[in-house]
Design an enzyme around this catalytic site. Structure first.
Site, PDB file in Angstrom:
ATOM      1  N   ASP A  63       0.885  -1.167   0.000  1.00  0.00           N
ATOM      2  CA  ASP A  63       0.000   0.000   0.000  1.00  0.00           C
ATOM      3  C   ASP A  63       0.919   1.212   0.000  1.00  0.00           C
ATOM      4  OD1 ASP A  63      -1.578   2.180   0.653  1.00  0.00           O
ATOM      5  OD2 ASP A  63      -2.581   1.220   2.345  1.00  0.00           O
ATOM      6  N   TYR A 158      -7.788  14.737  -7.213  1.00  0.00           N
ATOM      7  CA  TYR A 158      -6.894  14.127  -8.195  1.00  0.00           C
ATOM      8  C   TYR A 158      -6.029  15.189  -8.872  1.00  0.00           C
ATOM      9  CZ  TYR A 158      -5.450  11.228 -12.173  1.00  0.00           C
ATOM     10  OH  TYR A 158      -4.706  10.545 -13.119  1.00  0.00           O
ATOM     11  N   THR A 193      -7.273   2.665 -20.088  1.00  0.00           N
ATOM     12  CA  THR A 193      -6.911   1.783 -18.978  1.00  0.00           C
ATOM     13  C   THR A 193      -8.192   1.310 -18.301  1.00  0.00           C
ATOM     14  OG1 THR A 193      -6.837   3.588 -17.372  1.00  0.00           O
ATOM     15  CG2 THR A 193      -4.800   3.100 -18.598  1.00  0.00           C
TER      16      THR A 193
END
Length: 251
Positions: A63, A158, A193
């Site tokens: 992680d 983001y 993707t």
């Protein structure tokens, strides 16, 4: 002999998408690759594909928002293959699509933990090894949204994180340039993707039209640039950000 023969690379987020394409490209160029990803089952398929093509790859479940996991990835590359010469930090999540005024603090924190702090923790671990080893190459996967704000969706977290990745890249490049370490970033446009595919056909068609080339990019097109930056042909390139966006940021 491949251009990267004898080199060892780590790739975060290497189980799918751009990260997986980078794993395949680096392995095809001769590097031994260790994947660090939170989806080890998917990463196993990438490792198997590399082996079928005659390359070397391994994986470790991590992680990237955990400092100890980022250190473990580098340590695994050293233990298994003897070093960590190249690092590609491609792990990332899309985050919430809520408008900024409605964005939950928890959603903001989560996307920054993976997309920005995860890159910081990864780069920090990689630099600690590379400074002792006498050099290395780090390539961070940012985004076109590291340079501009999106017109097709709401994704403040983001966008902020990817802007931060480019700034972090430049800071690291300047700080470590005289220690034989090159640090660059790439800014993919909207790429075909699994993350983009999951958003549905109308979204893909809409964002494809935002690129002057009129289409989505492919993960292999990004991986080709990453491999170039990892090799000796890019020996005088550091602190740079390269768009791989079909002209998106030129409009």
């Amino acid at each position: 002999m491949g251009e990267l023969e004898g080199r060892v690379a780590v790739v975060t987020g290497g189980a799918s998408g751009i990260g997986a394409a980078c794993v395949r490209a680096l392995a095809n160029a001769g590097a031994a690759v260790v994947i660090g990803d939170s989806a080890p089952r998917r990463a196993m398929d990438v490792v198997a594909g590399v082996a079928v093509d005659g390359g070397r790859a391994a994986l470790i479940a991590i992680d990237v928002s955990r400092a100890e996991d980022c250190e473990a990835l580098v340590n695994e590359a050293v233990r298994r293959y003897g070093g960590c010469d190249i690092a590609v930090n491609a792990a990332g999540i899309a985050g919430s699509d809520s408008a900024l005024a409605e964005l939950a603090v928890e959603d903001w924190a989560h996307v920054l933990a993976v997309n920005l702090t995860g890159v910081f923790l990864s780069v920090r671990a990689q630099l600690r090894h590379m400074t002792k080893a006498g050099g290395g190459v780090i390539i961070n996967v940012a985004s076109v949204l590291g340079c501009v704000a999106p017109s097709a969706e709401a994704c403040a977290g983001y966008t902020a994180a990817k802007h931060g990745v480019i700034g972090l890249t430049r800071a690291a490049a300047v700080e470590y340039a005289q220690q034989g370490i090159r640090v660059n970033s790439v800014g993919p446009g909207y790429i075909a993707t699994p993350m983009v595919e999951a958003m549905g056909d109308p979204f893909r068609e809409a964002v494809g039209a935002l690129h002057p080339m009129g289409r989505l990019g492919t993960a292999d097109e990004v991986a080709g640039l990453v491999c170039f930056l990892a090799g000796e042909r890019a020996a005088f390139i550091t602190g740079a950000h390269y768009a791989v966006d079909g002209g998106y940021t030129a409009w």
